[in-house]
Design a protein around this motif. Structure first.
Motif: not given
Lengths: 288, 293
Positions: B205-208, B210-219, B280-293
């Protein structure tokens, strides 16, 4: 399933519910406390603070809070603040959605030579919140003579493209064939927008409206700077004054103040609770 | 842009115009003014200003008070972010697991999203009232005299508590929706492979999430920096004095109350750079998030 396994399952269920109940109490108790304090006389509060007792002062406090003018100039009753909050919340939500939808439509559905430039000009606004340019924004509004007006309160808050970005994402997900079919049938851009795109976006518009209404209603820093006339105060802006008035009073009017705080909280909470599924969908989808 | 877009020229210009005018007047103009006035020193009585170059920035970087407020803001943001994420994650995992009453819990745990930050601050002021506040009495049971508005740490804790209370619901909503989007097949496979619930959580669960978590971190960092203004302002009752305050609050105090436009603008510009980096950090994470899920 063996008996010991079932017992374990039952125990884990009790723990799960326990955690959720504790979490819910953490969320809800502060508001219950505010409410309790509105039912007992202020003279009692300054002796005992909030208790479990339920008194009969609520109606009196509600009347005082909503209809009697308070504040230093004596111009803002709860009712006038409620009106201003509604104007800010609804005005902000409608303005933002309208402007955002039109701009997103132009960017997604038209072949424009400067579309890329417009796109970047608009989306750069997502990078910087109003808080970091708060003083120059105040000066601009002052220069335009819009202090203590609804325009001055609402329009600068709209200058961020969150809704535009959201509708752009949504429009891009609408199948290409629709616009082709519409063109073959001879529908122009205006007809296509009103007859096809608008009905398709209904749920999205509703979700955006809820999020934007809550956002607008809850604004604090901007209204604090822009409105100095008490009859322009919103409920959330009025909290500042409440705290200051409570500080200086011999018998602070907690009953009345807490009613105002509750009135500031209840409308957006009701909107979020009643339209929960739209709201959750809008919130989690808009940030992807 | 759609392939089969319309080719009219005047209509889209007309559609874009309201948005462009508003952002020109209320976004680009103020931003340029902030940049510009950060290089000037304003006369306190409003009689003109003199160009001072980077003096305003130099003053900030050498100011002890600014350092103190900056470090408080960092500590504050870390605490608020950590606790609101951790509590929300725990509640979301439990709410996702149970069957009965799931919807009721969801409602009870998310409605505070709609409460305005200054109301959260107002509640904290009551909770920590000097003579009868329930939390003051609670701390009194341990012989601790809680002094909001007087003791720096006590005031800071009240701010953190109110900020966490206000932020848990947003994180809860995102975590829950993240959990619910984990495919059934993955959960079932994990259930077969791993008997312990704790093990399943950390390995699957936790690794899956992670993308939500990173995004929330910035928020959450952005929230701690900017949206807590209303909480800070009510808890200190508009009189910062020696009380803790955040960088945004300082911009307001210096610029609006102290009439130090240059210094306040320089602070705004520093915050702009900070948010820009975060976004900018957040946008780059969102880019990566697409590959994640």
């Amino acid at each position: 399933m063996s008996l010991s396994k079932m017992r374990k399952l039952k125990l884990s269920m009790i723990v799960d519910h326990g955690v959720l109940i504790l979490g819910s109490l953490f969320m809800i108790l502060p508001l219950v406390m505010l409410l309790q304090m509105t039912t007992i006389p202020d003279t009692e509060i300054i002796k005992t603070g909030p208790t479990l007792k339920i008194g009969d002062q609520f109606d009196d406090n509600l009347y005082k809070a909503m209809f009697e003018a308070s504040g230093f100039a004596g111009e803002n009753s709860g009712l006038s603040m409620l009106k201003n909050s509604l104007i800010l919340g609804i005005g902000f939500a409608v303005g933002k959605i309208l402007i955002g939808m039109l701009a997103a439509y132009a960017i997604v559905y038209f072949r424009l030579r400067f579309a890329t430039l417009a796109f970047w000009l608009i989306f750069t606004t997502l990078l910087l919140p109003l808080e970091v340019r708060i003083l120059p924004s105040y000066e601009v509004v002052q220069w335009l003579g819009m202090l203590n007006t609804y325009q001055g309160l609402i329009i600068p808050l709209i200058a961020s493209a969150t809704a535009t970005f959201f509708f752009r994402q949504f429009f891009r997900s609408v199948p290409e064939e629709l616009v082709e079919a519409a063109r073959i049938d001879g529908a122009g851009p205006v007809k296509f927008f009103i007859d096809i795109l608008m009905p398709l976006s209904k749920t999205m518009i509703a979700a955006m409206f809820i999020i934007m209404f809550v956002y607008g209603w809850n604004q604090y820093l901007w209204p604090t700077m822009i409105t100095t006339d008490e009859d322009m105060y919103t409920l959330v802006r009025g909290i500042k004054q409440i705290v200051q008035v409570l500080e200086g009073a011999v018998v602070p009017e907690y009953g009345r103040s807490n009613v105002l705080a509750l009135v500031a909280v209840i409308p957006p909470v009701l909107v979020v609770v009643f339209f929960q599924s739209w709201f959750v969908k809008g919130l989690t989808e808009s940030d992807k | 842009m759609k392939r089969a877009g319309f080719t009219t020229v005047s209509l889209p210009v007309f559609l874009l115009l309201p948005q462009l005018v508003i952002i020109a007047v209320f976004f680009y103009w103020p931003t340029v003014v902030a940049l510009q006035s950060s290089f000037y020193l304003q006369d306190p009585f409003g009689f003109g200003s003199t160009f001072v170059g980077l003096q305003n920035y130099a003053d900030l970087f050498t100011s002890r008070e600014y350092h103190r407020i900056a470090s408080f803001t960092v500590v504050f943001s870390v605490l608020v972010t950590f606790f609101s994420l951790a509590i929300a994650l725990l509640l979301a995992v439990k709410a996702d697991k149970i069957l009965r009453g799931a919807k009721t819990y969801r409602t009870l745990l998310m409605w505070v999203y709609a409460v305005a930050p200054p109301v959260a601050g107002f509640i904290a002021v009551i909770m920590f009232n000097q003579s009868w506040g329930p939390l003051t009495q609670f701390f009194g049971m341990f012989n601790y005299t809680y002094l909001v508005g007087v003791n720096f740490n006590d005031t800071a804790f009240a701010m953190v508590l109110a900020s966490v209370w206000k932020q848990v619901p947003v994180n809860f909503i995102f975590f829950l929706s993240g959990l619910q989007s984990i495919p059934r097949s993955v959960r079932e496979a994990a259930l077969i492979d791993n008997a312990s619930a704790m093990g399943r959580f950390w390995d699957v669960t936790f690794p899956l999430l992670a993308p939500t978590g990173f995004f929330l971190l910035i928020i959450n960092i952005t929230y701690s920096l900017f949206d807590t203004f209303g909480i800070v302002d009510t808890v200190v009752k508009g009189e910062p004095g020696n009380n803790p305050m955040t960088l945004v609050y300082k911009v307001y105090v210096d610029g609006f109350r102290g009439n130090d436009l240059g210094g306040s603008s320089a602070q705004s510009v520093i915050l702009m750079v900070l948010v820009l980096a975060l976004t900018i950090f957040q946008f780059r994470l969102i880019d990566r998030r697409i590959h994640y899920t």
